[in-house]
Write a protein that holds these residues in place. Structure first.
Motif, PDB file in Angstrom:
ATOM      1  N   MET A   1       3.235  13.579  -0.538  1.00 48.76           N
ATOM      2  CA  MET A   1       2.136  14.745   0.331  1.00 48.76           C
ATOM      3  C   MET A   1       1.674  15.206  -0.824  1.00 48.76           C
ATOM      4  SD  MET A   1       2.187  15.384   3.500  1.00 48.76           S
ATOM      5  CE  MET A   1       2.096  16.683   3.164  1.00 48.76           C
ATOM      6  N   THR A   2       2.466  15.369  -2.119  1.00 50.99           N
ATOM      7  CA  THR A   2       1.691  16.145  -3.354  1.00 50.99           C
ATOM      8  C   THR A   2       0.402  15.447  -4.140  1.00 50.99           C
ATOM      9  OG1 THR A   2       4.455  17.446  -3.900  1.00 50.99           O
ATOM     10  CG2 THR A   2       2.502  16.940  -5.369  1.00 50.99           C
ATOM     11  N   THR A   3       1.099  13.659  -4.605  1.00 52.08           N
ATOM     12  CA  THR A   3      -0.207  13.926  -5.001  1.00 52.08           C
ATOM     13  C   THR A   3      -1.887  13.304  -3.774  1.00 52.08           C
ATOM     14  OG1 THR A   3       0.676  11.359  -3.817  1.00 52.08           O
ATOM     15  CG2 THR A   3       1.318  12.044  -5.953  1.00 52.08           C
ATOM     16  N   LEU A   4      -1.095  13.056  -2.878  1.00 53.92           N
ATOM     17  CA  LEU A   4      -2.552  13.025  -2.053  1.00 53.92           C
ATOM     18  C   LEU A   4      -3.701  14.348  -1.275  1.00 53.92           C
ATOM     19  CD1 LEU A   4      -0.738  11.205   1.569  1.00 53.92           C
ATOM     20  CD2 LEU A   4      -2.451  10.209  -0.725  1.00 53.92           C
ATOM     21  N   ARG A   5      -2.660  15.235  -2.445  1.00 51.44           N
ATOM     22  CA  ARG A   5      -3.972  16.859  -1.744  1.00 51.44           C
ATOM     23  C   ARG A   5      -4.539  16.653  -3.191  1.00 51.44           C
ATOM     24  NH1 ARG A   5       1.022  17.922   1.484  1.00 51.44           N
ATOM     25  NH2 ARG A   5       0.461  19.213   2.840  1.00 51.44           N
ATOM     26  N   HIS A   6      -4.150  15.363  -3.933  1.00 57.61           N
ATOM     27  CA  HIS A   6      -5.520  15.312  -5.551  1.00 57.61           C
ATOM     28  C   HIS A   6      -5.964  14.642  -4.873  1.00 57.61           C
ATOM     29  CE1 HIS A   6      -1.519  15.143  -8.008  1.00 57.61           C
ATOM     30  NE2 HIS A   6      -1.445  16.216  -7.845  1.00 57.61           N
ATOM     31  N   PRO A   7      -7.221  15.626  -5.890  1.00 62.02           N
ATOM     32  CA  PRO A   7      -8.873  15.303  -5.724  1.00 62.02           C
ATOM     33  C   PRO A   7      -9.194  13.983  -4.940  1.00 62.02           C
ATOM     34  CG  PRO A   7      -9.169  17.168  -6.574  1.00 62.02           C
ATOM     35  CD  PRO A   7      -7.818  16.484  -6.662  1.00 62.02           C
ATOM     36  N   GLY A   8      -9.922  13.373  -4.111  1.00 57.54           N
ATOM     37  CA  GLY A   8     -10.056  11.802  -4.273  1.00 57.54           C
ATOM     38  C   GLY A   8      -8.690  10.978  -4.389  1.00 57.54           C
ATOM     39  N   ARG A   9      -7.844  10.863  -4.759  1.00 57.33           N
ATOM     40  CA  ARG A   9      -6.712  10.071  -4.168  1.00 57.33           C
ATOM     41  C   ARG A   9      -5.943   9.925  -2.804  1.00 57.33           C
ATOM     42  NH1 ARG A   9      -4.742   6.503  -6.637  1.00 57.33           N
ATOM     43  NH2 ARG A   9      -2.134   6.250  -5.686  1.00 57.33           N
ATOM     44  N   LEU A  10      -6.794   9.833  -1.906  1.00 62.01           N
ATOM     45  CA  LEU A  10      -6.994   9.395   0.037  1.00 62.01           C
ATOM     46  C   LEU A  10      -8.032   8.620  -0.221  1.00 62.01           C
ATOM     47  CD1 LEU A  10      -7.515  12.904   1.901  1.00 62.01           C
ATOM     48  CD2 LEU A  10      -5.178  11.153   1.834  1.00 62.01           C
ATOM     49  N   ASP A  11      -8.820   8.576  -0.606  1.00 64.58           N
ATOM     50  CA  ASP A  11     -10.026   7.207  -0.282  1.00 64.58           C
ATOM     51  C   ASP A  11      -9.391   6.085  -2.076  1.00 64.58           C
ATOM     52  OD1 ASP A  11     -12.356   8.206   0.755  1.00 64.58           O
ATOM     53  OD2 ASP A  11     -12.296   9.497  -0.390  1.00 64.58           O
ATOM     54  N   ILE A  12      -8.917   6.432  -3.007  1.00 65.60           N
ATOM     55  CA  ILE A  12      -8.411   5.459  -3.931  1.00 65.60           C
ATOM     56  C   ILE A  12      -7.765   5.165  -3.584  1.00 65.60           C
ATOM     57  CG2 ILE A  12      -7.722   5.573  -5.902  1.00 65.60           C
ATOM     58  CD1 ILE A  12      -9.040   7.378  -7.068  1.00 65.60           C
ATOM     59  N   SER A  13      -6.682   5.679  -2.139  1.00 60.01           N
ATOM     60  CA  SER A  13      -5.155   4.980  -2.656  1.00 60.01           C
ATOM     61  C   SER A  13      -5.109   3.496  -0.648  1.00 60.01           C
ATOM     62  CB  SER A  13      -4.180   6.136  -1.690  1.00 60.01           C
ATOM     63  OG  SER A  13      -2.881   6.020  -1.248  1.00 60.01           O
ATOM     64  N   LEU A  14      -6.114   4.947  -0.589  1.00 59.00           N
ATOM     65  CA  LEU A  14      -6.873   3.708   1.158  1.00 59.00           C
ATOM     66  C   LEU A  14      -7.212   2.456   0.314  1.00 59.00           C
ATOM     67  CD1 LEU A  14      -6.767   2.425   3.630  1.00 59.00           C
ATOM     68  CD2 LEU A  14      -9.626   4.120   3.257  1.00 59.00           C
ATOM     69  N   GLN A  15      -8.231   2.261  -0.764  1.00 61.58           N
ATOM     70  CA  GLN A  15      -8.887   1.219  -1.223  1.00 61.58           C
ATOM     71  C   GLN A  15      -7.513   0.571  -1.641  1.00 61.58           C
ATOM     72  OE1 GLN A  15     -11.482  -0.276  -0.527  1.00 61.58           O
ATOM     73  NE2 GLN A  15     -11.268  -2.153  -1.625  1.00 61.58           N
ATOM     74  N   GLU A  16      -6.746   0.846  -2.954  1.00 59.15           N
ATOM     75  CA  GLU A  16      -5.830   0.464  -2.988  1.00 59.15           C
ATOM     76  C   GLU A  16      -5.006  -0.732  -2.736  1.00 59.15           C
ATOM     77  OE1 GLU A  16      -4.946   3.184  -7.055  1.00 59.15           O
ATOM     78  OE2 GLU A  16      -4.003   2.732  -5.348  1.00 59.15           O
ATOM     79  N   HIS A  17      -4.832   0.355  -1.084  1.00 65.04           N
ATOM     80  CA  HIS A  17      -3.580  -0.517   0.266  1.00 65.04           C
ATOM     81  C   HIS A  17      -4.594  -1.935   0.737  1.00 65.04           C
ATOM     82  CE1 HIS A  17      -1.075   2.453   1.732  1.00 65.04           C
ATOM     83  NE2 HIS A  17      -0.908   2.779  -0.179  1.00 65.04           N
ATOM     84  N   ARG A  18      -6.284  -1.368   0.391  1.00 64.54           N
ATOM     85  CA  ARG A  18      -6.955  -2.667   0.989  1.00 64.54           C
ATOM     86  C   ARG A  18      -6.831  -3.983   0.575  1.00 64.54           C
ATOM     87  NH1 ARG A  18      -9.102  -1.731   5.991  1.00 64.54           N
ATOM     88  NH2 ARG A  18     -10.032   0.131   6.652  1.00 64.54           N
TER      89      ARG A  18
END
Length: 215
Positions: free
Chosen positions: A164-181
């Motif tokens: 919850m803390t790290t996903l609020r860092h700018p751009g982290r949502l998109d990067i995390s999703l791409q890494e999962h893919r």
């Protein structure tokens, strides 16, 4: 005796989940009396639950001072992430070697829903999907001992709070999703070593975010 065991199990589960979710922040005190009132039980199940959570690394008991939610040191946090990379790396290896199993379809559905959450900026929903994504990988590895060690590790990390803390860092949502893919693509391609490398890269990326000092 059976009722006492049920009360202990309920308190243990609910208190553990409350700590992991961050309802009791790191360093906060845990009062036996207050917890007994919260859970509607005597102090004995509370005391027994605290003892178990202490053995799991979630609680710290300071003699003659009190009981507190344990806060891992920076070194300990780094070590826990190192173990996470190893366990999840093994998980994707094993899953990639199994061929088509039900977890692969569930992982695809997870990523589709994750994309919708990212598009709408729903951090809380995406955080829950992150937890499910990693859990599905370990489940799909079909290794009981791996699952047991992984669950204890995730509890010690209090991973939901970190996410919850790290996903609020700018751009982290998109990067995390791409890494999962990328991880899932390697699993589907039956590339166990590529999947492991992608997962380790993803965990290291999460670690960097988690250990970045707030400005």
């Amino acid at each position: 005796m059976q009722a006492r065991g049920a009360a202990r199990a309920r308190v243990l589960h609910e208190l553990r989940e409350a700590i992991i979710r961050g309802e009791h922040p790191p360093g906060s005190p845990l009062s036996e009396g207050a917890l007994a009132e919260t859970y509607g039980t005597s102090r004995t199940p509370i005391r027994e639950a605290v003892q178990q959570l202490q053995s799991e690394g979630l609680v710290e008991v300071v003699p003659r001072v009190g009981t507190f939610v344990r806060e891992p040191s920076r070194r300990e946090l780094g070590e826990l992430f190192q173990l996470k990379a190893v366990l999840e790396g093994l998980g994707v290896q094993l899953l990639a070697q199994r061929g088509h199993v039900a977890e692969l379809d569930l992982l695809r559905d997870n990523l589709d829903e994750s994309e919708r959450a990212v598009t709408s900026g729903d951090v809380e929903r995406y955080a829950a999907l992150v937890h499910d994504f990693h859990g599905l990988i370990v489940q799909g590895a079909d290794n009981t001992r791996l699952s047991e060690h992984y669950q204890m590790l995730m509890n010690q990390l209090a991973y939901h709070r970190i996410v919850m803390t790290t996903l609020r860092h700018p751009g982290r949502l998109d990067i995390s999703l791409q890494e999962h893919r990328t991880v899932l693509d390697r699993i589907v391609a039956k590339d166990p070593f590529g999947a492991e490398q992608s997962m380790r890269d993803h965990v290291r990326s999460s670690q960097r975010e988690a250990m970045t000092d707030p400005e």
